[in-house]
Design an enzyme around this catalytic site. Structure first.
Site, PDB file in Angstrom:
ATOM      1  N   ARG A 185       0.826  -1.217   0.000  1.00 28.54           N
ATOM      2  CA  ARG A 185       0.000   0.000   0.000  1.00 28.54           C
ATOM      3  C   ARG A 185       0.855   1.260   0.000  1.00 28.54           C
ATOM      4  NH1 ARG A 185      -5.017  -1.560   4.019  1.00 28.54           N
ATOM      5  NH2 ARG A 185      -6.342  -2.364   2.376  1.00 28.54           N
ATOM      6  N   LYS A 240     -18.688 -16.261   4.044  1.00 29.62           N
ATOM      7  CA  LYS A 240     -20.149 -16.313   4.103  1.00 29.62           C
ATOM      8  C   LYS A 240     -20.848 -15.771   2.861  1.00 29.62           C
ATOM      9  CE  LYS A 240     -20.520 -15.889   9.075  1.00 29.62           C
ATOM     10  NZ  LYS A 240     -20.853 -14.978  10.168  1.00 29.62           N
ATOM     11  N   GLY A 249      -7.951  -7.414   0.175  1.00 32.10           N
ATOM     12  CA  GLY A 249      -8.180  -8.187   1.394  1.00 32.10           C
ATOM     13  C   GLY A 249      -7.566  -9.563   1.323  1.00 32.10           C
ATOM     14  N   GLY A 297     -12.719  -4.082   1.229  1.00 33.21           N
ATOM     15  CA  GLY A 297     -14.088  -3.591   1.401  1.00 33.21           C
ATOM     16  C   GLY A 297     -14.502  -2.687   0.257  1.00 33.21           C
TER      17      GLY A 297
HETATM   18  P1  AMP Z   1     -14.304 -13.227   3.627  1.00 35.72           P
HETATM   19  O1  AMP Z   1     -13.784 -12.288   4.670  1.00 35.72           O
HETATM   20  O2  AMP Z   1     -15.774 -13.420   3.654  1.00 35.72           O
HETATM   21  O3  AMP Z   1     -13.759 -12.937   2.232  1.00 35.72           O
HETATM   22  O4  AMP Z   1     -13.731 -14.658   4.011  1.00 35.72           O
HETATM   23  C1  AMP Z   1     -12.379 -14.957   4.124  1.00 35.72           C
HETATM   24  C2  AMP Z   1     -12.238 -16.040   5.124  1.00 35.72           C
HETATM   25  O5  AMP Z   1     -13.014 -17.141   4.721  1.00 35.72           O
HETATM   26  C3  AMP Z   1     -10.824 -16.536   5.278  1.00 35.72           C
HETATM   27  O6  AMP Z   1     -10.352 -16.141   6.540  1.00 35.72           O
HETATM   28  C4  AMP Z   1     -10.970 -18.057   5.186  1.00 35.72           C
HETATM   29  O7  AMP Z   1     -10.275 -18.741   6.201  1.00 35.72           O
HETATM   30  C5  AMP Z   1     -12.469 -18.256   5.357  1.00 35.72           C
HETATM   31  N1  AMP Z   1     -12.929 -19.493   4.730  1.00 35.72           N
HETATM   32  C6  AMP Z   1     -12.703 -19.917   3.479  1.00 35.72           C
HETATM   33  N2  AMP Z   1     -13.234 -21.130   3.275  1.00 35.72           N
HETATM   34  C7  AMP Z   1     -13.814 -21.507   4.426  1.00 35.72           C
HETATM   35  C8  AMP Z   1     -14.530 -22.662   4.823  1.00 35.72           C
HETATM   36  N3  AMP Z   1     -14.739 -23.682   3.988  1.00 35.72           N
HETATM   37  N4  AMP Z   1     -14.981 -22.714   6.098  1.00 35.72           N
HETATM   38  C9  AMP Z   1     -14.763 -21.691   6.943  1.00 35.72           C
HETATM   39  N5  AMP Z   1     -14.107 -20.559   6.619  1.00 35.72           N
HETATM   40  C10 AMP Z   1     -13.636 -20.467   5.367  1.00 35.72           C
END
Ligand code: AMP
Length: 398
Positions: A37, A201, A354, A377
């Protein structure tokens, strides 16, 4: 969308405020562990230095929550800037206090002043107009080069722009580039256009998915969010991450994809583990046969092959969100394999900021991608179709 261009400003000998995003990760000893960055802001700073500007740089770092806290001082950033710019960096003791104001007033052409952490001021995150005015009063010209915070209506990002007319404010080179890449992606991507969407999620990516559906040709789902879709399809997902309240939304996404003719890919196998731990016992199972109490923590090898096959003919790839729990080596393989494939492809490859940027960098493939966003974000909100509060005041009205 065209933004006010830094190249069109009369910068010669002016005092310029550059809002940067120096919110860099640090290790436990306070060393900067990734300075991308900071390096990304150098082009804009040098451009201003070349025109004999006196430069005031400002950024936040971490979350000091409106209080002065040495842990969040920009001192390490000042040191890294000194190395990169090869010139003295004057670090103010505060943001808009006596020290910063005096140093700003005394600043000579080609000198660089770095204000202390903007979030030492409680008003920053409240878009406090008094704070915006104090920042604006220090300079003639405002430049925003902090893409990573443009989705926040904060004093140094949004409020401050009100004090400058269109001849005295603009987007820096980094911000221009980010907006251009995402603009092209959303408006006229070279087809076929595929989005690889992962992460934890569905809730975090639902808006982006909905906005992307009418624009893409293919969607590949990975990460924890896949299990809400798989459950909705009637599969036993064991103890995998799931959002039961979003099952219908997941169905709606799949229905919409079908209606629009978008090829919608879900994992066909996963690496399932007995518990959420780096040393957990794990095995490869099909998506239909995840044992009770086991959780899917990565996409499996058949899914990797399937996704490679599906990605083979695409010309543009957008990737946002890891395919598995990439922070644990055991569950990083799916993300790593996909990263290598994306990096080697001849497509234009755009990586959201991210976690996805982090994982691509860990694997050492950052140079191989066409573009890696510096804002997680902020890039997600662009994919959701939003106009960011930091960008809106810099748009050229047609
Ligand atoms: P996000 O912040 O929604 O982009 O999610 C990123 C996070 O999703 C990372 O820290 C990963 O460890 C988590 N992640 C990826 N795949 C899985 C999974 N199958 N189960 C739980 N967490 C996950």
């Amino acid at each position: 969308m065209e933004l006010l261009n830094i190249k069109k400003l009369d910068l010669q000998n002016k005092k310029v405020f550059i809002r940067c995003d120096f919110n860099v990760p640090m290790d436990e000893f306070g060393n900067i562990s990734d300075d991308r960055r900071i390096r990304s802001a150098i082009a804009t700073i040098n451009f201003c230095l070349d025109q004999d500007c006196s430069i005031i740089l400002a950024s936040h770092l971490g979350r000091p929550n409106g209080e002065v806290n040495e842990k969040y001082s920009l001192m390490p950033v000042a040191r890294r800037l000194h190395q990169l710019l090869k010139r003295e960096i004057i670090l103010a003791k505060d943001v808009v206090g006596d020290d910063a104001v005096a140093k700003a007033a005394a600043l000579k052409p080609t000198e660089v002043l770095l204000l202390e952490n903007l979030r030492y001021e409680a008003g920053e995150t409240k878009n406090d107009i008094e704070l915006s005015k104090k920042l604006a009063d220090m300079v003639d010209i405002y430049i925003n080069d902090a893409f990573g915070v443009c989705h926040r209506a904060h004093s140094s990002v949004a409020g401050v722009t009100e004090f400058f007319d269109i001849n005295h404010k603009a987007a820096g080179f980094l911000l221009q580039k980010e907006i251009q890449f995402f603009g092209k992606l959303m408006k006229k991507p070279t087809r076929p256009f595929a989005a690889i969407i992962g992460g934890s999620k569905v809730s975090g990516k639902l808006e982006a998915l909905t906005n992307l559906l009418p624009r893409v040709d293919k969607i590949f789902i990975g990460g924890g969010m896949a299990f809400t879709f798989l459950k909705q399809m009637g599969y036993n997902i064991g103890a995998s991450l799931v959002e039961d309240d979003l099952l219908q939304d997941a169905q709606n996404v799949m229905d919409e994809a079908k209606k629009l003719g978008v090829k919608f890919y879900l994992p066909v196998d996963v690496i399932a583990a007995e518990k959420f731990a780096a040393d957990a016992v794990s095995k490869i199972v099909t998506a239909q046969e995840i044992p009770d109490n086991w959780m899917g923590l990565d996409i499996g090898p058949a899914t990797v092959r399937l996704y490679r096959e599906g990605l083979n003919d695409v010309q543009t790839i957008l990737w946002n969100g890891p395919m598995g729990v990439y922070e644990m080596e055991k569950f990083a393989r799916g993300s790593s394999k996909i990263a290598h494939f994306v990096a080697d492809s001849y497509a234009t490859t755009v990586v959201g900021g991210g976690d996805t940027a982090d994982l691509v960098q860990r694997i050492g493939l950052d140079e191989e991608m066409s573009f890696i966003s510096t804002g997680g974000g902020a890039s997600l909100e662009l994919l959701e179709g939003k106009i960011l509060p930091g960008v809106a005041p810099l748009i050229i009205e047609e």
